[in-house]
Write a protein that holds these residues in place. Structure first.
Motif, short mmCIF file in Angstrom:
data_model
loop_
_atom_site.label_atom_id
_atom_site.label_comp_id
_atom_site.label_asym_id
_atom_site.label_seq_id
_atom_site.Cartn_x
_atom_site.Cartn_y
_atom_site.Cartn_z
N ASP A 118 17.18 39.45 64.84
CA ASP A 118 18.18 38.69 63.82
C ASP A 118 17.95 39.17 62.42
N CYS A 119 16.79 39.81 62.23
CA CYS A 119 16.15 39.96 61.10
C CYS A 119 17.33 40.50 60.22
N ASP B 185 18.72 31.53 57.08
CA ASP B 185 18.00 30.56 57.96
C ASP B 185 16.67 31.28 58.30
N GLY B 186 15.99 30.61 59.37
CA GLY B 186 14.73 31.29 60.07
C GLY B 186 13.64 31.32 59.13
N THR B 187 12.77 32.01 59.78
CA THR B 187 11.22 32.04 59.09
C THR B 187 11.36 32.85 57.76
N ARG C 293 7.18 35.85 65.24
CA ARG C 293 7.69 35.88 66.71
C ARG C 293 7.45 37.33 67.24
#
Length: 589
Positions: free
Chosen positions: A417-418, A458-460, A556
């Motif tokens: 997803d990056c 969003d995310g990290t 991750r």
């Protein structure tokens, strides 16, 4: 259709599921020999009409998890998708619930349920128990012509009948009125379900079913026991919901027009999960239903229930129920809406919103009509706004172009997803740059970017960029002069270094951990030391490429990444390096 189960013995499955219920609700008791869940007499506040329901197992939380104060007094379970016996039902009525104020049995319109519960009711009556029965048939998935004398099947709308009747009984209302209101509710209900697949019953052999739905098909009107519906269609969610609502509301459809519901009526909406739809997806389905009701039918429900009320094991589908609110003629405190809102102690009833809260509906929305604004205070730093916009645009476009590579790398070492996350953030910033008024203040310029990053990413990685940029804004403010002066490379370098130090408070990542820090750290330190953007950019690119073969110790990738990390760079570091390369090229123009 999934045929994998944790418990494959259907008898063991039903029994252990029933035995679990008193553990979750101390007011319940279980007669496992007769598969009855009932409210313990010690938990009754005062004698009341006892409400009993039930049917085949596999529809949980209906009916066993609806037992509790304010809802059912007892529930009788059959084997999976099969009616309980008349003897089980007789025992429930005569020996497991309070009979002093009478008993009301509510069942769905299936032949086995109607016959067996009806026999149990008649046996109870023969022994002097005041007992009545209401049969709910709310399904419009199969019309009059096909339904014939059997009539409509009972599906999830039955849960609304049970809740209203249960709350009314808990108020001490007599059997005649409780039965009348239950019947009134049933007569003002329409429901329809749809599913993407049939379900597999544990313990049964798996056979290739000739009538199994194809990958692109949905069955409209499918029953809760795998019964066929009215049609199979290849459609999207909006098209599916449109058809389902039309079957419920179209007055010109003589085969399915059972009640008149118009925009003038108060309507309760229940969107029910048949067991296999994620909570996330059910939310999207519910929103689609609400929007179409308002747009196409001018109906704005006064109550909206969305959740898992009546399942078909793990059915990959949902149902829509519409209740036309009708006067109960019982005065204040006993309207259908008040009875729906009344509290209950049943673990399966998942609508916990009070009438008071519903009455204030819309107030919060009105307060949010005007957008919240966190104004960024100006500084004495200055820059060429057009030049900054063009340079940033070049960097963002390079990130967008790099998305396929970043995604490919992240698919190998992460969860894929990056690239999409970086592209989404870059596109949102570009959109903002084209819509926002030009500024020559770096802090205001950066503040506009931060707002977008915080919302769009969003995310990290999104969190890391947001922290870094907020710290960068603080660093710029700390280095702001007392009178208007240009923001120099040195100003930016000092602010970037301060931002890098702030970021280290929130992540232990350092160069060598295979993260975006492998590109960011050398860029900032080289720029601070040399003031040379070319050298800093080259250091970032070299750092990103150096992550090839580097084993991750953070992020991750540590537990998601598999083979192949030796050949590809860290996706986050590569994406950042691509941005910095584009930014450098933009600054040279």
């Amino acid at each position: 259709m999934s045929a994998k189960h944790f418990i494959n013995d259907p008898t063991h499955l039903v029994q252990t599921a029933l035995l679990s219920l008193p553990h979750a609700n101390p007011s319940l008791q279980c007669d496992i020999a007769n598969k009855i869940i009932f409210l313990s007499p010690s938990h009754l506040r005062s004698p009341q009409v006892s409400l009993i329901s039930g049917g085949g197992s596999g529809h949980e939380p209906s009916f066993s998890s609806f037992v509790g104060r304010g809802l059912l007094s007892g529930a009788v379970a059959g084997t999976i998708f099969a009616s309980p016996s008349a003897e089980q039902i007789r025992r429930c009525i005569l020996h497991r619930v309070d009979k002093s104020k009478g008993v009301l049995v509510v069942v769905m319109n299936y032949t086995g349920d109607v016959l067996n519960f009806g026999m149990g009711v008649e046996k109870a009556r023969s022994q002097g128990v005041e007992c009545d029965m209401v049969v709910v048939g709310d399904d419009v998935g199969v019309g009059r012509n096909k339904g014939g004398k059997v009539g409509r099947r009972g599906i999830a709308g039955t849960c609304l009948v049970l809740k209203i009747a249960g709350a009314l009984a808990a108020k001490g209302t007599g059997l005649e009125d409780v039965s009348r209101v239950a019947q009134l509710t049933a007569e003002n209900l329409v429901s329809i379900g749809s599913s993407l697949s049939h379900v597999h019953v544990p313990g049964r052999n798996v056979a290739e079913a000739e009538d199994e739905l194809k990958e692109s098909e949905v069955e409209i009107g499918m029953g809760i026991h795998n019964e066929p519906g009215s049609e199979r269609s290849t459609t999207d969610l909006p098209g599916l919901v449109k058809t389902m609502l039309s079957h419920c509301l179209n007055t010109s459809d003589s085969d399915r027009h059972f009640i008149d519901i118009s925009e003038k009526d108060q309507v309760v909406l229940l969107v029910n999960n048949l067991g296999g739809v994620s909570v996330l997806e059910l939310g999207g389905i519910t929103n689609e239903v609400i929007e179409q009701l308002a747009k196409d039918w001018k109906i704005k429900p006064v109550r909206i229930l969305s959740g898992t009320y009546m399942t078909s094991l793990n059915g990959l589908g949902f149902s829509i129920s519409l209740l036309k609110v009708t006067d109960t003629d019982l005065g204040a405190g006993s309207s259908m809406l008040e009875l729906l809102d009344a509290p209950s102690e049943a673990t399966g009833w998942s609508a916990a919103i009070s009438s008071e809260t519903w009455a204030k509906r819309g107030q919060a929305t009105k307060q949010e009509d005007g957008p919240e604004r966190d104004e960024v205070s100006s500084s004495d730093l200055r820059m060429d706004g057009d030049f900054a916009k063009n340079a940033l645009t070049a960097g963002l476009k390079r990130v967008i172009a790099a998305e396929p590579d970043v995604t490919k790398y992240d698919t190998i070492v992460g969860d894929g997803d990056c690239g999409i996350g970086l592209k989404r953030g870059a596109e949102a910033i570009l959109d903002m740059l084209n819509k926002t008024e030009k500024t020559d203040d770096p802090l205001i310029f950066l503040g506009n970017i931060i707002k977008v990053v915080e919302l769009a990413m969003d995310g990290t990685s999104g969190a890391l960029y947001a922290i870094f940029l907020n710290a960068l804004a603080y660093g710029l403010r700390q280095n702001s002069p007392s009178s208007p002066q240009p923001a120099t490379t040195e100003t930016w370098a000092k602010a970037l270094d301060a931002s890098l130090q702030s970021l280290s408070k929130y992540t232990p990542a350092q160069p060598g951990d295979r993260t975006l820090m492998d590109a960011l750290h050398p860029y900032v330190k080289t720029l601070l030391k040399s003031g040379d953007i070319d050298a800093a950019t080259e250091a970032a690119e070299k750092g990103a490429q150096g992550t090839k073969g580097m084993k991750a110790s953070l992020g991750r990738t540590v537990y998601v990444g598999g083979e192949g990390f030796e050949e590809v760079p860290d996706p986050g570091a590569h994406g950042l390096a691509e941005f910095l390369l584009g930014l450098r090229d933009g600054l040279k123009k």
